[in-house]
Design an enzyme around this catalytic site. Structure first.
Site, PDB file in Angstrom:
ATOM      1  CB  VAL A 228      39.166  81.959  80.174  1.00 49.75           C
ATOM      2  CG1 VAL A 228      39.721  83.376  80.351  1.00 49.75           C
ATOM      3  CG2 VAL A 228      38.867  81.698  78.710  1.00 49.75           C
ATOM      4  CD  GLU A 229      36.879  75.530  78.855  1.00 51.12           C
ATOM      5  OE1 GLU A 229      37.377  74.779  78.009  1.00 51.12           O
ATOM      6  OE2 GLU A 229      35.708  75.906  78.823  1.00 51.12           O
TER       7      GLU A 229
END
Ligand SMILES: *[C@@H]1O[C@H](CO)[C@@H](O)[C@H](O)[C@H]1NC(C)=O
Ligand SMILES: *[C@@H]1O[C@H](CO)[C@@H](O)[C@H](O)[C@H]1NC(C)=O
Length: 289
Positions: A228-229
């Site tokens: 997610v990053e």
């Protein structure tokens, strides 16, 4: 949101094991492949001016217009009316990965989200709600506390009518070191940046990230895993083989897109000049646009 952890050094030795990891599990609800023009499934977005003030509804809408090809927009918090502003500014075919950043008021965070949803959208606009960002990595929470945070969030969200996934977000290093985290989230969401490893050139960022996806998935018994990053800085200190530059950012993102773009949210839409520079001087300079 500070990624300066010495623990990332451990990632190198763990990579050796990742080759034997099982194939990625199927998502429980399938997403279409990442758009070819952007290469990743999503992108992170923070609604602050360079001095840390809240951007207006109009400024957020104009930012989001540049991000229209991403399926998913990740937010970190509920301040600045960002959930309402992003619901108004996003395209109909985009969904949101929401964040409750401050775990001392999870129910308040859920209430803010629910109010914005009621006013500007529906729960169908929400792909996932996350609670906490890198808290175990930063030594700010134990695994047991993360469990309590997720339980509190899930109960409040269910009460507000949301039935989708609830997760905590930590680094791959923290999850591998604390496999107790695996059972808590509905799927495993983690942040991982090849830059901090120090042994990875930009053009190998995707290979490195895929190895970490397989490692985390394996540690978590084959559970669905999503990054997610992940990104690359354009300015700041050289870290071993990792050299910040615009050209290397493009090389890293293209490598990530090819290796695991449909499982990854790119970090980040715009430079975060409101942040402190951090020990390596990179924190402000991950912006892609
Ligand atoms: C991403 O693509 C891989 C390989 O095609 C597939 O196994 C995986 O399930 C996909 N992930 C998502 C979230 O669609
Ligand atoms: C959403 O639809 C618009 C208009 O058709 C298109 O330009 C954009 O790429 C789409 N975005 C996604 C994430 O599919």
């Amino acid at each position: 949101m500070v990624f300066s952890n010495i623990l990332n050094a451990v990632a190198v030795s763990l990579l050796a094991v990742s080759a034997i990891a099982s194939p990625l599990p199927q998502a429980h609800h399938m997403h279409k492949r990442a758009d070819a023009t952007v290469g990743t499934r999503g992108i992170t977005y923070s609604p602050y001016t360079s001095t840390g003030d809240c951007k207006s509804t109009e400024e957020v809408a104009s930012d989001l217009a540049q991000l229209a090809d991403y399926d998913l927009i990740r937010l970190y918090g509920v301040d600045c009316n960002q959930v309402g502003n992003v619901l108004q500014g996003k395209a109909a075919n985009q969904t949101l990965f929401l964040g409750i950043f401050y775990v001392n008021d999870i129910e308040g965070g859920v209430q803010t989200i629910a109010d914005a949803i009621q006013q500007y959208g529906s729960w169908d606009d929400v792909d996932t709600v996350s609670v906490g960002n890198e808290l175990v990595n930063d030594g700010e929470a134990t695994v047991a506390q993360i469990g309590q945070y997720i339980d509190t969030a899930r109960a409040a969200l269910t009460g507000a009518g949301y039935t989708g996934p609830v997760v905590s977000v930590d680094t791959h290093v923290a999850i591998i070191a604390n496999p107790g985290l695996c059972a808590l989230s509905d799927y495993i969401a983690f942040n991982a940046h090849a830059y901090f490893d120090g042994n990875v050139v930009a053009s190998d960022a995707g290979k490195w990230l895929l190895g970490n996806i397989q490692e985390v998935s394996s540690i978590c018994g084959g559970k669905r895993t999503a990054v997610v990053e992940s990104g690359w800085p354009t300015q700041g200190s050289v870290n071993g083989l990792a050299v910040p530059s615009k050209e290397n950012q493009q090389a890293a993102l293209s490598s990530i897109a090819g290796a695991c773009g449909n499982d990854t949210i790119a970090f980040t839409a715009f430079d975060d000049l409101w942040k402190a520079p951090g020990p390596q001087g990179v924190e402000q300079y991950w912006g892609i646009y």
